[in-house]
Design an enzyme around this catalytic site. Structure first.
Site, PDB file in Angstrom:
ATOM      1  N   HIS A 230      17.195  -8.750 -24.226  1.00  0.00           N
ATOM      2  CA  HIS A 230      16.701  -8.313 -22.919  1.00  0.00           C
ATOM      3  C   HIS A 230      17.702  -8.786 -21.870  1.00  0.00           C
ATOM      4  O   HIS A 230      17.820  -9.986 -21.617  1.00  0.00           O
ATOM      5  CB  HIS A 230      15.310  -8.881 -22.652  1.00  0.00           C
ATOM      6  CG  HIS A 230      14.253  -8.305 -23.533  1.00  0.00           C
ATOM      7  ND1 HIS A 230      13.125  -9.003 -23.917  1.00  0.00           N
ATOM      8  CD2 HIS A 230      14.154  -7.082 -24.126  1.00  0.00           C
ATOM      9  CE1 HIS A 230      12.380  -8.236 -24.696  1.00  0.00           C
ATOM     10  NE2 HIS A 230      12.988  -7.071 -24.840  1.00  0.00           N
ATOM     11  N   GLU A 233      17.217 -11.491 -18.990  1.00  0.00           N
ATOM     12  CA  GLU A 233      16.770 -12.834 -19.362  1.00  0.00           C
ATOM     13  C   GLU A 233      17.987 -13.744 -19.514  1.00  0.00           C
ATOM     14  O   GLU A 233      18.335 -14.208 -20.602  1.00  0.00           O
ATOM     15  CB  GLU A 233      15.922 -12.762 -20.627  1.00  0.00           C
ATOM     16  CG  GLU A 233      14.642 -11.956 -20.399  1.00  0.00           C
ATOM     17  CD  GLU A 233      13.794 -11.771 -21.649  1.00  0.00           C
ATOM     18  OE1 GLU A 233      14.141 -12.345 -22.703  1.00  0.00           O
ATOM     19  OE2 GLU A 233      12.779 -11.057 -21.575  1.00  0.00           O
ATOM     20  N   HIS A 328      14.906 -15.890 -25.774  1.00  0.00           N
ATOM     21  CA  HIS A 328      14.439 -15.087 -24.643  1.00  0.00           C
ATOM     22  C   HIS A 328      14.168 -15.994 -23.446  1.00  0.00           C
ATOM     23  O   HIS A 328      14.222 -17.220 -23.551  1.00  0.00           O
ATOM     24  CB  HIS A 328      13.151 -14.342 -25.008  1.00  0.00           C
ATOM     25  CG  HIS A 328      13.343 -13.227 -25.982  1.00  0.00           C
ATOM     26  ND1 HIS A 328      13.290 -11.899 -25.631  1.00  0.00           N
ATOM     27  CD2 HIS A 328      13.593 -13.244 -27.322  1.00  0.00           C
ATOM     28  CE1 HIS A 328      13.494 -11.145 -26.686  1.00  0.00           C
ATOM     29  NE2 HIS A 328      13.678 -11.937 -27.734  1.00  0.00           N
ATOM     30  N   GLU A 401      11.382 -19.033 -26.411  1.00  0.00           N
ATOM     31  CA  GLU A 401      11.250 -18.658 -25.005  1.00  0.00           C
ATOM     32  C   GLU A 401      11.561 -19.859 -24.121  1.00  0.00           C
ATOM     33  O   GLU A 401      11.237 -20.993 -24.468  1.00  0.00           O
ATOM     34  CB  GLU A 401       9.823 -18.182 -24.706  1.00  0.00           C
ATOM     35  CG  GLU A 401       9.398 -16.936 -25.459  1.00  0.00           C
ATOM     36  CD  GLU A 401       9.773 -15.662 -24.738  1.00  0.00           C
ATOM     37  OE1 GLU A 401      10.452 -15.747 -23.685  1.00  0.00           O
ATOM     38  OE2 GLU A 401       9.382 -14.582 -25.221  1.00  0.00           O
TER      39      GLU A 401
END
Length: 540
Positions: A230, A233, A328, A401
């Site tokens: 992504h 990010e 991420h 994350e």
């Protein structure tokens, strides 16, 4: 020269007509209504036509207030989060209010104190705006959608100011970083081109291990790490760089890890999206992290290349693919944390909790409480879910994350904003945790030299952190104003809002507190439990 745009259809958070936003603004000069002369100082010039830039439209609301529209991801108007633009031709002490009016998400860390980033040509180090000058609220002027407004005072007429959602990390920066590593000619660092993106940008694959582990016929334990699927990010790239920096360093732990493990790293899976300034999608509008089941070699070439390599390693009887970690950044939660899979085999399900618990002990910003294991239908097609079903019982797949904003140290409630260095430190701690997981601690040579209070920049970047060496930005002294709407901002602007970029680079040392697992079962508890066995990672 471009004049102020006329009123265009507004964009809602979930849906909306974005046809009026066809690309980034390019040296867009905002002139007052009816003005026909040459631009003067104070007629702001907006620009986002640069790498990873994003600003689609600007509308002047009043002499000092501007509505800013994020350009949607290319070929996909659903995603509008990342912004990155410059402002120039300012007047000294010119005060403005910028309203980001078309976010595609309603939930945001702006509710919790997050603030945009800013730097200028004379002060090139990124800083967060003071939270007191940032407001996140429902705006009746924009269909009651959520708007993020921030007040700012330009202090130097010759400076160009840049604002961004988070610390940018561009494709070009990444290539320069890899080039610098390659020039060191390290015999344990290998860089190859695994493929190319749709726009012919390079898909890099790094292999970090002792050359002996790559001999034909040798057995390999492989850790596979990916990042930046992504593109918006950006913390993913800083964490990934922290992992790489540590693994190629001469730290005793890094040497032991290279001797016993093979690290395969694809740090930027979506180079086109990164270059274009997208938040979530590729050039063609695809969320690549939903296409692992059947990636197309023409529409998702980078994903296709990585998947083919992983399947090849999986089918190699001499290769044990033990970990897959996809990095991420999260836009609504604090701390670092992980997502894992759910397995029918209870022992396998329990074993996969070992690595996150060890990481929590090594990294004060990692939260095991926020870590979850699920089989959520909306996550089908992600790397974690697909590979978790493909690989055998000895392999574990995680999504790592990390918050766009901050972490909360155990035992406190104060949010500590992430810096570039803090993101990279989490990466170093991820790498170090493999030493504990594989029980290689006894192989690390003991260093009896006392840790100095002050060390070189290289040592701070690559080595173990001493409490006195953990540093953060010094809080800025600012004046805040209360408000709950755009009109209230106008009323309160006055002379009280004056925020200038910090002219210095002073830092404030913070104490480093050891992180304990947030759950009731620590690593030692698990080791003594009858319901779970320690993994046997024998090296022969």
């Amino acid at each position: 020269m471009a004049e102020r745009s006329q009123t265009a259809p507004e964009a809602g958070n979930d849906t909306g007509n974005e046809d009026a936003i066809g690309g980034n603004v390019n040296k867009y000069i905002v002139l007052p209504n009816g003005y026909s002369g040459q631009p003067k100082k104070g007629h702001l010039t907006f620009d986002a036509c640069f790498e990873s830039g994003n600003l689609g439209r600007v509308e002047q609301v009043s002499d000092f207030e501007y509505d800013l529209f994020i350009r949607p991801d290319t070929c996909n108007p659903r995603f509008r989060v990342w912004f990155n633009f410059t402002v120039e031709n300012v007047k000294e002490l010119q005060r403005v209010i910028f309203n980001i009016v078309n976010f595609s998400k309603t939930k945001s860390l702006y509710r919790d104190g997050m603030a945009p980033m800013v730097k200028s040509t004379s002060r090139p180090k990124w800083q967060r705006l003071p939270p007191k000058n940032v407001y996140y609220y429902r705006c009746p002027d924009h269909r009651k959608n959520y708007v993020m407004s921030f007040a700012f005072c330009f202090d130097r007429e010759d400076d160009i100011y840049q604002f961004a959602y988070c610390y940018p990390y561009t494709y070009t920066r990444f290539q320069h970083y890899l080039d610098s590593l390659q020039k060191k000619n390290m015999d344990y660092f290998f860089r190859e081109q695994l493929g190319q993106s749709v726009q012919q940008r390079q898909l890099d694959l790094l292999t970090i291990t002792s050359p002996e582990n790559l001999r034909e016929g040798s057995e390999k334990k492989v850790i596979f790490i990916t990042g930046r699927v992504h593109p918006g990010e950006t913390p993913s790239s800083f964490v990934c760089q922290g992992i790489i920096d540590f693994l190629v360093s001469q730290h005793p732990i890094a040497r032991v890890l290279r001797e016993h493990l093979v690290f395969k790293i694809a740090p930027m899976l979506n180079p086109d999206g990164v270059y274009l300034g997208n938040y979530r999608c590729s050039l063609m509008g695809f969320d690549l992290n939903r296409h692992w089941l059947d990636p197309s070699p023409w529409a998702h070439p980078t994903l296709h290349g990585v998947k083919q390599l992983i399947i090849k390693m999986y089918n190699d009887p001499k290769t044990s693919l033990e970990f897959y970690i996809d990095i991420h950044a999260h836009s609504t939660m604090m701390n670092g944390f992980m997502y894992g899979n759910i397995f029918e085999d209870e022992e396998r399900f329990q074993r996969q909790s070992i690595f996150p618990k060890l990481l929590c002990q090594n990294a004060e910003d990692f939260s095991y409480t926020s870590t979850s294991f699920n089989r959520d239908a909306v996550k089908a097609g992600t790397g974690r879910r697909f590979l978790g079903g493909l690989l055998d019982h000895s392999s574990y797949c995680y999504t790592l994350e990390v918050s766009f904003y901050s972490y909360i140290i155990g035992g406190t409630t104060a949010a500590v904003p992430y810096t570039e260095e803090a993101y990279m430190k989490l990466g170093r701690n991820v790498a170090r945790t493999f030493l504990d997981y594989y029980r290689l601690n006894s192989l690390v040579e003991k260093i009896a030299v006392p840790m100095p209070r002050l060390r070189s920049k290289e040592e701070r970047r690559l080595g173990w952190e001493h409490p006195s060496c953990l540093r953060a930005e010094q809080p800025l002294e600012v004046l805040g104003i209360p408000m709950c709407s755009g009109k209230a901002l106008n009323e309160h602007l006055g002379n009280d809002i004056q925020w200038h970029l910090d002219c210095g680079s002073s830092t404030l040392p913070l104490g480093l507190i050891s992180c304990s697992p947030s759950s009731s079962a620590s690593w030692n508890d698990m080791a003594m439990s009858n319901s779970i066995l320690l993994p046997d990672h024998s090296f022969h």
